[in-house]
Design a protein around this motif. Structure first.
Motif, PDB file in Angstrom:
ATOM      1  N   PHE A  68      49.065  48.859  41.255  1.00  0.00           N
ATOM      2  CA  PHE A  68      49.643  47.987  42.261  1.00  0.00           C
ATOM      3  C   PHE A  68      48.616  47.792  43.370  1.00  0.00           C
ATOM      4  O   PHE A  68      47.666  48.555  43.495  1.00  0.00           O
ATOM      5  N   PRO A  69      48.760  46.743  44.168  1.00  0.00           N
ATOM      6  CA  PRO A  69      47.764  46.427  45.187  1.00  0.00           C
ATOM      7  C   PRO A  69      47.396  47.617  46.064  1.00  0.00           C
ATOM      8  O   PRO A  69      48.292  48.394  46.429  1.00  0.00           O
ATOM      9  N   PRO A  70      46.105  47.772  46.380  1.00  0.00           N
ATOM     10  CA  PRO A  70      44.995  46.942  45.909  1.00  0.00           C
ATOM     11  C   PRO A  70      44.500  47.377  44.531  1.00  0.00           C
ATOM     12  O   PRO A  70      44.286  48.560  44.286  1.00  0.00           O
ATOM     13  N   ILE A  71      44.344  46.393  43.624  1.00  0.00           N
ATOM     14  CA  ILE A  71      43.830  46.654  42.273  1.00  0.00           C
ATOM     15  C   ILE A  71      42.339  46.335  42.266  1.00  0.00           C
ATOM     16  O   ILE A  71      41.929  45.237  42.623  1.00  0.00           O
ATOM     17  N   GLN A  72      41.535  47.315  41.889  1.00  0.00           N
ATOM     18  CA  GLN A  72      40.083  47.157  41.894  1.00  0.00           C
ATOM     19  C   GLN A  72      39.593  46.553  40.576  1.00  0.00           C
ATOM     20  O   GLN A  72      40.187  46.761  39.521  1.00  0.00           O
ATOM     21  N   GLN A  73      38.469  45.826  40.675  1.00  0.00           N
ATOM     22  CA  GLN A  73      37.923  45.147  39.501  1.00  0.00           C
ATOM     23  C   GLN A  73      36.403  45.220  39.529  1.00  0.00           C
ATOM     24  O   GLN A  73      35.784  45.021  40.580  1.00  0.00           O
ATOM     25  N   CYS A  74      35.803  45.520  38.395  1.00  0.00           N
ATOM     26  CA  CYS A  74      34.340  45.545  38.302  1.00  0.00           C
ATOM     27  C   CYS A  74      33.825  44.133  38.021  1.00  0.00           C
ATOM     28  O   CYS A  74      34.616  43.240  37.699  1.00  0.00           O
ATOM     29  N   PRO A  75      32.504  43.873  38.094  1.00  0.00           N
ATOM     30  CA  PRO A  75      31.971  42.522  37.843  1.00  0.00           C
ATOM     31  C   PRO A  75      32.290  41.989  36.453  1.00  0.00           C
ATOM     32  O   PRO A  75      32.302  40.774  36.236  1.00  0.00           O
TER      33      PRO A  75
END
Length: 311
Positions: A80-87
């Motif tokens: 759930f927010p914040p959801i992290q994302q790689c490049p």
């Protein structure tokens, strides 16, 4: 378990309504047998359409693909927010970002501060079951309401009430009883009256009364320059249920006695919190030795008590 709420798109509603309206117009033309039949059909069509729309707005469909999409690859909990994302687009929850030293666990690229806004919007729009649904809670909530509910859910596990050590065990009432018996060697006594002697190595006892379970604490702790002895009762259940009972304690000797009457506290409240609020029977060491009799060097302190159910 994730559920999607199905609704009816506005465009489709308009198109469907137009087609049905056209059919109704045709059936209501002068060639129709009677005006009353036409009116009846129109009313029936409108009623069916209204019922269908209402039903579709309240259907909840289980979707395993959504569960997989929102599952963190590190802790396996829902993200759930914040959801992290790689490049590269791989995602994980913010709590696990530091656990992997800001390196994507899949492609090993630096994660940085990129957030997956699409998944975040999806996550907060879902209706989710309470985390404690396997323990009996059947309620469902949007994400932010779910967090508030779970902090107060009556089905959430209880912490071990034993005061002798910082035990990390949690579970339901039946699990707690087995744990206290097997791991802490606490005996369970039946009856609503008790007579308990202070023993440093045995700071609590269990009682079964009125189909419920109670834990008597009788321990020493420093208060100023001298230790004091304190006894109080806790209820194995929630605070609301605990208020349905009352209890009294008595300690004495040499023709004197002290009494205390109160309401048991729920084991949701830590025993140190109860102790530090002085919500119980407190005996100064000098008085405890006087109650013990003899040369006033050996402590022989005993507390008696009774539990009753409030009407």
């Amino acid at each position: 378990m994730t559920y999607l709420k199905l609704g009816k798109k506005q465009a489709n509603t308009g198109s469907s309504s137009a087609i049905k309206s056209k059919k109704l117009d045709e059936s209501c033309s002068p060639s129709a047998p009677s005006e009353s039949i036409c009116t009846s059909e129109a009313s029936g069509e409108a009623s069916l359409e209204s019922n269908a729309m209402h039903a579709k707005m309240n259907i909840l469909v289980h979707n395993d693909s959504i569960d997989d999409l929102l599952e963190c690859p590190i802790c396996s909990n829902s993200m759930f927010p914040p959801i992290q994302q790689c490049p590269s687009g791989h995602t994980l929850c913010s709590a696990c970002k530091s656990r992997v030293n800001n390196k994507c666990p899949i492609c090993r690229k630096d994660i940085g501060n990129i957030r997956c806004l699409a998944l975040e919007k999806l996550a907060v729009s879902l209706c989710l079951p309470c985390t404690y649904h396997q323990l009996g809670c059947e309620q469902m909530f949007p994400y932010y309401s779910k967090v508030v509910h779970e902090s107060q859910c009556s089905y959430r596990p209880y912490s071990c009430p034993h005061p002798g050590q910082n035990c990390l065990f949690t579970g339901g009432i039946s699990s707690l009883l087995s744990h206290l018996r097997d791991s802490h060697e606490v005996d369970l006594q039946n009856g609503c009256t008790f007579n308990h002697r202070y023993v440093k190595q045995d700071p609590c006892s269990l009682f079964s009364c009125f189909g419920q379970y109670f834990c008597l604490h009788f321990e020493a702790f420093p208060l100023g320059s001298q230790p004091v002895y304190m006894a109080f009762l806790r209820f194995l259940g929630d605070e609301e249920e605990a208020r349905k009972f009352g209890y009294c304690l008595e300690v004495g000797g040499n023709g004197r006695k002290m009494t205390y009457q109160g309401v048991p506290r729920s084991i949701r409240t830590h025993h140190k919190t109860v102790r530090d609020s002085y919500d119980g029977l407190i005996v100064q060491r000098s008085l405890a030795l006087y109650f013990s009799g003899g040369d006033q060097k050996e402590l022989k302190l005993r507390v008696t008590g009774r539990i009753w159910k409030e009407i």
